[in-house]
Design an enzyme around this catalytic site. Structure first.
Site, PDB file in Angstrom:
ATOM      1  N   SER A 186       0.862  -1.186   0.000  1.00 28.21           N
ATOM      2  CA  SER A 186       0.000   0.000   0.000  1.00 28.21           C
ATOM      3  C   SER A 186       0.896   1.234   0.000  1.00 28.21           C
ATOM      4  CB  SER A 186      -0.846   0.003   1.274  1.00 28.21           C
ATOM      5  OG  SER A 186      -1.507   1.243   1.449  1.00 28.21           O
ATOM      6  N   TYR A 195      -1.529  -0.523  10.645  1.00 27.34           N
ATOM      7  CA  TYR A 195      -1.635  -0.854   9.204  1.00 27.34           C
ATOM      8  C   TYR A 195      -0.331  -0.456   8.514  1.00 27.34           C
ATOM      9  CZ  TYR A 195      -3.663  -1.098   4.466  1.00 27.34           C
ATOM     10  OH  TYR A 195      -3.922  -1.412   3.151  1.00 27.34           O
TER      11      TYR A 195
END
Ligand code: NAP
Length: 256
Positions: free
Chosen positions: A151, A164
């Site tokens: 990501s 995350y």
């Protein structure tokens, strides 16, 4: 209709194929002629996708599995290889994103992210590597591919997405280390780092967190899952001597 033959004869396994980027990637690889093994926990979704791929002239195998279970990861790889004879491409895509301030976070959310985004990805890589090495050495493409979906959060840490960020940064570190280990044997390890993509990923957040995410992206035209699937297809259809190590893709409107 399945038209192209860029990946004809190749076998690809996609984790998290029941929705979003994984489903789009499985469709795209099948459209290039690959046989695809579809892995996730929601079997009904996988079966719908397999029917769709079959109706377009492709071939897909559905494998219900939780990637946080090493035995399940082993099962999906061996089942794929025993069914189709090889594993040429692994797209390590399954993931969860549970955001919010570190100070308020339920520890169970951290455990889920570490389990799926990191341990699940590591398990799948570990059990796939022997098959990928075999395909690189003996298969017709002269290379095999392991694509890890990270990501933009694996490149840039932000307040409100600490754990995350931690899992996706770890995916980047692991990918580069593994790349150095296996590239000489023609297993190409690639990292894909999407910005905001319009999928169901954020829907699993607590209501107050979901509100913040919605506000953040209200004015942004997010990427579509197909945009990422196209990038992954580009990576795995290069000739054997071209290794695309990393692709960072943000929506044009996304500043950070
Ligand atoms: N959407 C974005 O903005 C964005 C941005 C950057 C990176 N990413 C990354 O892209 C990847 C795919 O996300 P997405 O946006 O396509 O989200 P999504 O639509 O929510 O898809 C996530 C997939 O992961 C699967 N999954 C979750 N836990 C699993 C488990 N324990 N075992 C097996 N499969 C599991 C889900 O299937 P089941 O629930 O059926 O198991 C689902 O197919 C993730 O790694 C995510 O971090 C997404």
């Amino acid at each position: 209709m399945i038209a192209s033959s860029g990946l004809a004869g190749s076998v690809a396994l996609v984790t998290g194929a029941s929705s979003g980027i994984g489903a789009a990637t499985a469709r795209a690889l099948a459209a290039e002629g690959a046989t695809v093994a579809l892995v996730a926990r929601r079997l009904d979704r996988l079966e719908d996708l397999a029917r769709e791929i079959g109706a377009s002239g492709g071939s897909a195998l559905t494998l219900e599995a939780d990637v946080t279970d090493l035995a399940a990861a082993e099962y999906v790889m061996t089942r794929t290889v025993s069914e189709y004879g090889a594993l040429d491409i692994l797209v390590n895509n399954a993931g969860v994103m549970l955001l919010g301030p570190i100070l308020d976070a339920p520890v169970e959310e951290w455990q889920r992210m570490v389990d799926v985004n990191l341990l699940g990805l590591l398990y799948c890589a570990k059990v796939a590597i022997p098959h990928l090495l075999d395909a690189a050495e003996n298969g017709p493409r002269g290379a095999a591919d392991l694509v890890n979906v990270s990501s933009v959060a694996g490149r840039v840490a932000r307040r409100g997405s600490g754990v995350y960020n931690a899992t996706k940064h770890a995916v980047g570190a692991f990918s580069e280390s593994l790349r150095q280990e296996v590239t000489g044997r023609h297993v190409r390890v690639s990292l894909v780092e999407p910005g905001a993509v319009d999928t169901e990923l954020s829907s699993h957040n607590r209501p107050e967190v979901l509100e913040t995410i919605k506000e953040r992206f209200a004015d942004i035209e997010r990427l579509h899952a197909d945009d990422i699937a196209e990038a992954i297809t580009y990576i795995v259809t290069r000739p054997w001597h071209v290794a695309i190590n990393e692709i960072l893709i943000r929506p044009t409107d996304q500043e950070q």
